[in-house]
Scaffold this active site. Structure first.
Site, short mmCIF file in Angstrom:
data_model
loop_
_atom_site.label_atom_id
_atom_site.label_comp_id
_atom_site.label_asym_id
_atom_site.label_seq_id
_atom_site.Cartn_x
_atom_site.Cartn_y
_atom_site.Cartn_z
N CYS A 69 -25.87 -7.27 8.42
CA CYS A 69 -26.69 -7.73 7.31
C CYS A 69 -27.02 -6.61 6.32
O CYS A 69 -27.62 -6.86 5.28
CB CYS A 69 -27.98 -8.37 7.83
SG CYS A 69 -27.65 -9.81 8.87
N LYS B 39 -37.69 -13.27 11.80
CA LYS B 39 -36.38 -13.76 12.23
C LYS B 39 -36.00 -13.04 13.51
O LYS B 39 -35.89 -11.81 13.55
CB LYS B 39 -35.36 -13.49 11.14
CG LYS B 39 -33.97 -13.95 11.46
CD LYS B 39 -33.11 -13.84 10.22
CE LYS B 39 -31.68 -14.16 10.51
NZ LYS B 39 -30.85 -14.00 9.30
N ARG C 149 -22.62 -18.62 12.89
CA ARG C 149 -21.75 -17.45 12.72
C ARG C 149 -20.28 -17.85 12.77
O ARG C 149 -19.46 -17.29 12.05
CB ARG C 149 -22.07 -16.40 13.78
CG ARG C 149 -23.42 -15.76 13.53
CD ARG C 149 -23.73 -14.71 14.58
NE ARG C 149 -25.11 -14.28 14.47
CZ ARG C 149 -25.70 -13.43 15.30
NH1 ARG C 149 -25.02 -12.93 16.31
NH2 ARG C 149 -26.96 -13.10 15.12
N GLU D 215 -44.68 -8.19 10.50
CA GLU D 215 -43.62 -8.54 9.54
C GLU D 215 -44.18 -9.33 8.36
O GLU D 215 -43.83 -9.07 7.22
CB GLU D 215 -42.52 -9.35 10.24
CG GLU D 215 -41.70 -8.56 11.25
CD GLU D 215 -40.70 -7.61 10.58
OE1 GLU D 215 -40.54 -7.65 9.35
OE2 GLU D 215 -40.08 -6.82 11.31
N LYS E 192 -37.87 -18.16 12.04
CA LYS E 192 -36.52 -18.58 12.43
C LYS E 192 -36.13 -17.92 13.74
O LYS E 192 -36.33 -16.72 13.86
CB LYS E 192 -35.57 -18.17 11.31
CG LYS E 192 -34.10 -18.44 11.58
CD LYS E 192 -33.29 -17.92 10.42
CE LYS E 192 -31.81 -18.16 10.68
NZ LYS E 192 -30.98 -17.69 9.58
N TYR F 4 -30.22 -28.93 9.37
CA TYR F 4 -28.90 -29.51 9.15
C TYR F 4 -28.94 -31.04 9.25
O TYR F 4 -27.96 -31.71 8.96
CB TYR F 4 -27.89 -28.92 10.15
CG TYR F 4 -27.77 -27.41 10.00
CD1 TYR F 4 -27.02 -26.87 8.97
CD2 TYR F 4 -28.46 -26.54 10.85
CE1 TYR F 4 -26.93 -25.50 8.79
CE2 TYR F 4 -28.37 -25.17 10.69
CZ TYR F 4 -27.61 -24.65 9.66
OH TYR F 4 -27.54 -23.29 9.49
C1 PBG Z 1 -27.80 -13.98 8.70
C2 PBG Z 1 -27.95 -15.45 8.94
C3 PBG Z 1 -28.10 -16.05 10.18
C4 PBG Z 1 -28.14 -17.41 9.97
C5 PBG Z 1 -28.08 -17.62 8.63
N1 PBG Z 1 -27.95 -16.39 7.99
C6 PBG Z 1 -28.36 -15.49 11.49
C7 PBG Z 1 -27.51 -14.43 12.03
O1 PBG Z 1 -26.27 -14.55 12.09
O2 PBG Z 1 -28.09 -13.43 12.44
C8 PBG Z 1 -28.20 -18.41 11.07
C9 PBG Z 1 -28.48 -19.79 10.66
C10 PBG Z 1 -28.28 -20.75 11.74
O3 PBG Z 1 -27.96 -20.42 12.90
O4 PBG Z 1 -28.43 -21.93 11.44
N2 PBG Z 1 -28.41 -13.53 7.54
ZN ZN Z 2 -27.35 -11.54 7.36
#
Ligand code: PBG
Ligand code: ZN
Length: 292
Positions: A81, A161, A171, A199, A214, A279
């Site tokens: 990230c 998160k 992913r 945070e 999340k 979703y």
């Molecule tokens: C990373 C990101 C993730 C998700 C969305 N953007 C998590 C990650 O891979 O660490 C996950 C969303 C999901 O699982 O629905 N910025």
């Molecule tokens: Zn990311």
């Protein structure tokens, strides 16, 4: 990931028209670029896939709120990230005397996040959502936007998160798994609830307009905890693994998808979320209409 599809930009208008017609107030966009590199260049390309999609949506359904997810992981060749100090090496060299190769460089990443956010705002995004869990991400995005006159573009911070195994299906779908290591350097430890308060305090001080927790389902206590410590609007992200496992169980005939999905989403709401990213959004909108 069941029921989820990649859309090319020419398909986005029709999809979002349907979404708006169903009464869904907002969408979050994730992009899959044609090429990836070490700094995620395509993420701040003014003609990148997300930037073009935002323009297409705003030209078709301007009333639909568009949230641009600000992160590097779908655009970087290493899948992290933030930018990394090289790929891991059998003979690690300690960067600045601190980190061997393969670590994410928090502060060096921040300017990129500012650049990404500005290209989303230029394209017409209403909200930007920094999601990489870099320290200082909200502050740098706020300043980058304000510096070019986007005071009215809001920030939804992925403030809390966790380093969760529930992100697996996303992913896969977004082609964004880290190519080495994991995200525990920057995402939170699932065992730690109190860190959520540190945070959110940082993100509030840096100018976040809305906060997010999340995942949702395994973190209902954290949603409640955050709810009790801020009056900012609070979002919860019901992530890909929560969705996919219920889909899979339903496909096997073990549970009733609609009833279970509604129960989980009701629980997230009860825990204290004002907004839910899910979703199931289109399904839920239809289910609610059918019940009226
Ligand atoms: C990373 C990101 C993730 C998700 C969305 N953007 C998590 C990650 O891979 O660490 C996950 C969303 C999901 O699982 O629905 N910025
Ligand atoms: Zn990311």
């Amino acid at each position: 990931m069941p029921g989820c599809y990649h859309l090319s930009v020419d398909r986005v208008a029709a999809e979002t028209e349907e979404i708006a017609r169903l009464g869904i107030p907002a969408v979050v966009l994730f992009g899959i670029p044609e090429r990836k590199d070490s700094v995620g260049t395509e993420d701040y390309n003014p003609d990148g896939v997300v930037q073009r999609a935002i323009r297409a949506i705003k030209a078709t359904v301007p009333e639909l709120l568009v949230i641009g997810d600000v992160c590097m992981c779908e655009y970087s060749d290493h899948g992290h990230c933030g930018i990394v100090n090289g790929w891991p090496d059998e003979n690690p060299v300690y960067y600045d005397g601190r980190w061997p190769q393969g670590y994410v460089l928090n502060d060096e990443t921040l300017p990129y996040l500012g650049k990404i956010a500005v290209t989303y705002a230029d394209a017409g995004a209403d909200i930007v959502a920094p999601s990489g869990m870099m320290d200082g991400m909200v502050g740098i995005v706020r300043k980058a936007l304000d510096d070019v006159g986007y005071q009215r573009v809001a920030i939804l911070s992925y403030a809390v998160k966790y380093a969760s195994a529930f992100y697996g299906p996303f992913r896969d779908a977004a082609q964004s798994p880290p190519r080495f290591g994991n995200r525990k350097q920057y995402q939170e430890d699932p065992a730690n609830a109190r860190e959520a308060l540190r945070e959110i305090a940082l993100d509030i001080a840096e100018g976040a307009d809305m906060l997010m927790v999340k995942p949702a389902m395994a973190y209902m206590d954290v949603i409640r905890l955050v709810r009790q410590h801020t009056n900012l609007p609070l979002a919860a992200y019901s992530v890909s693994g929560e969705y996919s496992m219920i889909k899979a169980a339903a496909a096997n005939g073990w549970i009733d998808e609609k009833a279970v999905a509604m129960e989980v989403l009701t629980g997230i709401k009860r825990a204290g979320a004002d907004m839910i990213l899910t979703y199931w959004a289109k399904d839920v909108a239809r289910w609610l209409q059918d019940n009226q």
